[in-house]
Scaffold this motif. Structure first.
Motif, PDB file in Angstrom:
ATOM      1  N   TYR A  81       0.831  -1.206   0.000  1.00  0.00           N
ATOM      2  CA  TYR A  81       0.000   0.000   0.000  1.00  0.00           C
ATOM      3  C   TYR A  81       0.865   1.255   0.000  1.00  0.00           C
ATOM      4  O   TYR A  81       1.942   1.295   0.609  1.00  0.00           O
ATOM      5  N   THR A 111      -3.395   4.918  -0.771  1.00  0.00           N
ATOM      6  CA  THR A 111      -4.291   3.769  -0.907  1.00  0.00           C
ATOM      7  C   THR A 111      -4.678   3.181   0.444  1.00  0.00           C
ATOM      8  O   THR A 111      -5.803   2.717   0.615  1.00  0.00           O
ATOM      9  N   GLU A 154      -7.349   5.520   1.865  1.00  0.00           N
ATOM     10  CA  GLU A 154      -8.639   5.300   1.194  1.00  0.00           C
ATOM     11  C   GLU A 154      -9.304   4.015   1.678  1.00  0.00           C
ATOM     12  O   GLU A 154     -10.515   3.979   1.924  1.00  0.00           O
TER      13      GLU A 154
END
Length: 275
Positions: free
Chosen positions: A31, A35, A38
């Motif tokens: 990640y 990301t 999110e």
């Protein structure tokens, strides 16, 4: 004081260690900061601040990230073993918990802008004005906590907020001209937020209901009313109904004595036009 500062440095180092641990597990799981933010429904800035050691990793988030990144409980264990540093008194922790859950917040300030309305640079200037001085590690921690408090104003359903600010606060140039102008623009943007009423108590009033100093009123989800006050000798969280009622009356009077929100926006526009 010296012992407190050593503790602050130890805690700052521990925060950086926990942040580095999070970054290691995040990268191993494939990640980026964006990301991961999110996927966990939070801001990228929040993840970045934790990884850089500028913001403490809270236990509930540590548990969530452990499960999401499959760390085997490493982050929870790291947070659980963070050194205890009494930088925030117990009553202040209680107040911050109440503020995070509040459905309504009313504030009067006559010395600095309310913490929820401060830019990062302005907050740094406030903490650097403190006598005796804070060291840089302490300032970074306090600024990070102050900025984190502002997230409540951007929730999907934010609390109803009302801020009355004495005009003198708008003329102080804490941090210098650039910080001042940035802070004015920030205030003007916040003045348009839904559910937020910003009012300035102007110079020249013949009556003033807030001469005894700043205070905050909170309403909890259970509709309990609390108050918070600050003085040179310390600060306190107030639950006594009689004392809270008096401050509620003062708040109502201050709102009638202050400019209405529309005139306040006009005043901010004039001050910005003069820069």
């Amino acid at each position: 004081m010296r012992g407190s500062r050593r503790g602050a440095r130890r805690n700052a180092s521990a925060m950086r260690m926990v942040g580095a641990l999070l970054a290691l597990y995040r990268e191993a799981a494939g990640y980026t900061q964006r990301t991961l933010a999110e996927a966990c429904v939070m801001s990228e800035e929040h993840i970045a601040s934790v990884e850089q050691g500028r913001r403490p990793l809270k236990m509930d988030l540590a548990v969530q990230l452990d499960k999401f990144l499959n760390t085997g409980g490493a982050l929870e264990t790291a947070v659980e073993n963070m050194p205890e540093v009494d930088l925030i008194p117990r009553w202040a922790e209680e107040y911050l918990d109440c503020e995070r859950e509040a459905i309504a917040i009313s504030s009067y300030e006559n010395q600095v802008l309310p913490g929820q309305l401060q830019t990062e640079a302005y907050a740094q200037a406030v903490f650097r004005s403190r006598v005796p001085v804070f060291d840089e590690d302490e300032i970074e921690r306090f600024v990070a906590m102050r900025i984190e408090r502002q997230e409540i104003l951007h929730r999907k359903v934010p609390p109803t907020t009302s801020f009355v600010i004495w005009e003198a606060v708008l003329h102080d140039h804490l941090g210098g001209k650039q910080v001042y102008v940035e802070q004015l623009r920030h205030l003007r943007e916040y003045a348009d937020l839904p559910g937020l009423a910003l009012q300035v108590l102007p110079f020249g009033r013949t009556q003033h209901a807030g001469l005894n100093g700043p205070f905050v009123l909170l309403e909890t989800p259970e509709h309990q009313r609390l108050a918070y006050t600050e003085t040179q000798r310390g600060s306190q969280l107030i639950a006594d109904p009689d004392e809270v009622a008096i401050l509620t009356q003062k708040c109502a009077m201050l709102r009638t004595q202050a400019l209405n929100p529309e005139d306040t926006r006009d005043l901010l526009d004039r001050l910005l036009g003069e820069q």
